[in-house]
Scaffold this active site. Structure first.
Site, short mmCIF file in Angstrom:
data_model
loop_
_atom_site.label_atom_id
_atom_site.label_comp_id
_atom_site.label_asym_id
_atom_site.label_seq_id
_atom_site.Cartn_x
_atom_site.Cartn_y
_atom_site.Cartn_z
N GLU A 147 12.72 -14.12 2.51
CA GLU A 147 11.23 -13.66 2.86
C GLU A 147 10.40 -14.71 2.35
OE1 GLU A 147 9.33 -11.01 4.07
OE2 GLU A 147 7.90 -12.36 3.59
N ASP B 193 9.89 -3.54 13.59
CA ASP B 193 8.91 -3.76 14.48
C ASP B 193 9.15 -5.02 15.14
OD1 ASP B 193 7.67 -1.89 13.26
OD2 ASP B 193 5.84 -3.04 12.71
N HIS C 298 -0.41 32.62 3.04
CA HIS C 298 -1.83 33.08 3.27
C HIS C 298 -2.55 32.86 1.93
CE1 HIS C 298 -5.47 34.98 4.98
NE2 HIS C 298 -5.47 35.75 3.87
#
Ligand code: NDP
Length: 455
Positions: A35, A303, A435
């Site tokens: 990286e 990506d 509810h």
């Protein structure tokens, strides 16, 4: 042939990290990962995570205003961007550390540098070292694309927003997609005067027409100045501001211009072209269902393949790759019925077909509920929520669900499970309501608003 590692992953983002971790910890592979920037990739460092924290930060002025309507004696003070940024930086460092230790604990060797591909089995590191790998995974992600207009260098992108020293007083946002709309709402919430220029008729192209119209109306009602059919043609410095020339009505002077005009896959300079890896029109790496490129030892996920540019999809592609290649469990990532949320205010949650897409396939019933949510109605707001189900008339299956409401991202995740399971409208109907909630509308819509699509 001998190899130094079984897998070399280039890119420490969501897809690459998942693939490396699974290959090493569950597949018993010898794995290395390179990286060149910070571990975590777009999602963690300059995307989903810092963006969502900014969404939270930007919502407080509205919440404080509402609190007054509920009887609280509170007023919003000033927002300190430097204080928020310092806290954000700290959080990103923590997350980056978690990603890194996850890899180390799985036995992955990390190289904190750029890596390129020299041949089908060789990776070259920036320091000149060469590593022989049985398989190579490209997971280098993407980057913001800014059209080539005069003065484009004056613009910032989503990458730079998180690094600003101070927030501008006014901003022109160019684009009408996820990032443009999300940052329009975020910056508006943080007190910036926001103008948005979009070249088309309506923002959020690709989403359900009614839902995108609803989001645009809500953004305008909150004070965001949206100019459709307006595109910026040039930028020039004008003292302390930037003058934008535009077709349509968005021209003017702004303290900052933010381009959110899509993203490009990071494929240049990796050395892949001469090897026979194929590329698509947007520069993306072309892969098959197993994420394998035209070179059998080279795979790509996330990506950089420009399939569906979403973090959870990249993670699943990375995981499926590792299962296939290192665990003897061949499987393809499933790209069908992927739910998503746009973190505008209000949020847009979506899964499945839009009304127009469904109608093009056959006859459908469209159920729509629009109403003012109890919480904000009490505070005197005019905000309206939209709940929409698109139902196939023949199979009764719910083909699409679109929600515009606070927390729509949370709600759509749950609706997506039922829809992925093939739930029919009658399955929704026989589910008892919770509810009082907004989400109960999903199970209480009785008659279709309209029937569209031809048999
Ligand atoms: P999008 O594709 O969503 O939007 C790009 C926008 O820029 C569109 O409105 C497009 O217009 C416009 N545009 C493109 N080219 C030009 C040009 N040359 N001149 C003017 N306008 C142009 O991209 P984003 O950058 O917003 O986001 C990238 C991807 O990242 C998203 O598609 C999504 O997959 C992901 N993402 C997901 C998020 C989430 O899950 N919440 C958040 C942020 C990003 P037109 O419609 O006319 O093509």
């Amino acid at each position: 042939m001998t190899f130094d590692v079984d897998l070399f992953v280039i890119g420490g983002g969501s897809g690459g990290v998942r693939a490396a971790r699974i290959a090493a910890s569950e597949g018993g592979a010898r794995v290395a990962l390179a990286e060149e920037y910070r571990m975590g990739g777009t999602c963690v460092i300059r995307g989903c995570v810092p963006k969502k924290l900014m969404v939270f930060a930007s919502a407080f002025p509205g919440q404080i205003e509402d609190a007054r309507a509920y009887g609280w004696d509170v007023t919003a003070g000033d927002f300190s961007w430097p204080q928020f940024r310092a806290a954000l930086d700290k959080e990103l460092i923590r997350l980056e550390g978690a990603y890194r230790s996850g890899l180390v604990n799985a036995g992955v060797t990390i190289h904190d540098c750029r890596a390129t591909v020299e041949d089908a089995h060789t990776v070259k590191l920036a320091d000149g070292r060469r590593i022989r790998a049985k398989h190579i995974l490209i997971a280098t992600g993407g980057r913001p694309f800014v059209p080539d207009i005069p003065g484009a260098d004056l613009a910032i992108t989503s990458n730079e927003v998180f690094l600003l020293d101070a927030l501008p007083a006014s901003v022109l946002i160019v684009g009408g997609g996820f990032i443009a709309c999300e940052f329009a709402c975020i910056l508006h919430g943080l007190g910036v005067k926001v103008t948005l220029a979009y070249r088309g008729d309506q923002v959020l192209r690709g989403f359900d027409d009614e839902a995108r119209g609803h989001v645009a109306d809500a953004m305008r009602a909150r004070g965001i100045d949206i100019h459709c059919n307006s595109d910026v043609t040039a930028l020039e410095r004008d003292g302390t501001t930037i003058r934008a020339s535009a077709t349509g009505t968005a021209g003017g002077s702004y303290d900052a211009v933010l381009y959110a005009t899509g993203r490009k896959p990071n494929t240049e300079g990796l050395g892949l072209e001469p090897l026979g890896v194929r590329f698509g029109a947007n520069g993306q790496i072309v892969v098959d269902g197993y994420s394998q490129t035209a070179v059998p030892s080279i795979y790509a996920v996330g990506d950089v393949t420009d399939r569906i540019a979403l973090t959870p999809v990249a993670i699943r592609e990375g995981h499926a790759f590792a299962d296939t290649v290192f665990k003897g469990q061949p499987r393809k990532a499933d790209h069908d019925l992927v739910a998503a949320a746009v973190f505008t205010q209000p949020e847009l949650g979506t899964v499945g077909l839009t009304e127009a897409e469904a109608a093009a396939q056959g006859p459908v019933e469209v159920y729509v509920a629009t109403f003012r949510p109890m919480q904000t109605l009490f505070a005197g707001r005019q905000d309206k929520a939209l709940f929409k189900l698109i139902v196939c008339q023949t199979t009764r299956r719910v083909l699409g669900c679109h929600i515009v409401a606070p927390a729509a991202g949370e709600m759509i995740q749950l609706a997506a499970i039922a829809i992925k399971m093939g739930a029919t409208k009658e399955d929704f109907d026989r589910t008892c309501a919770v509810h009082p909630t907004m989400a109960e509308e999903l199970v209480t819509m009785k008659s279709p608003a309209r029937r569209v699509g031809n048999a």
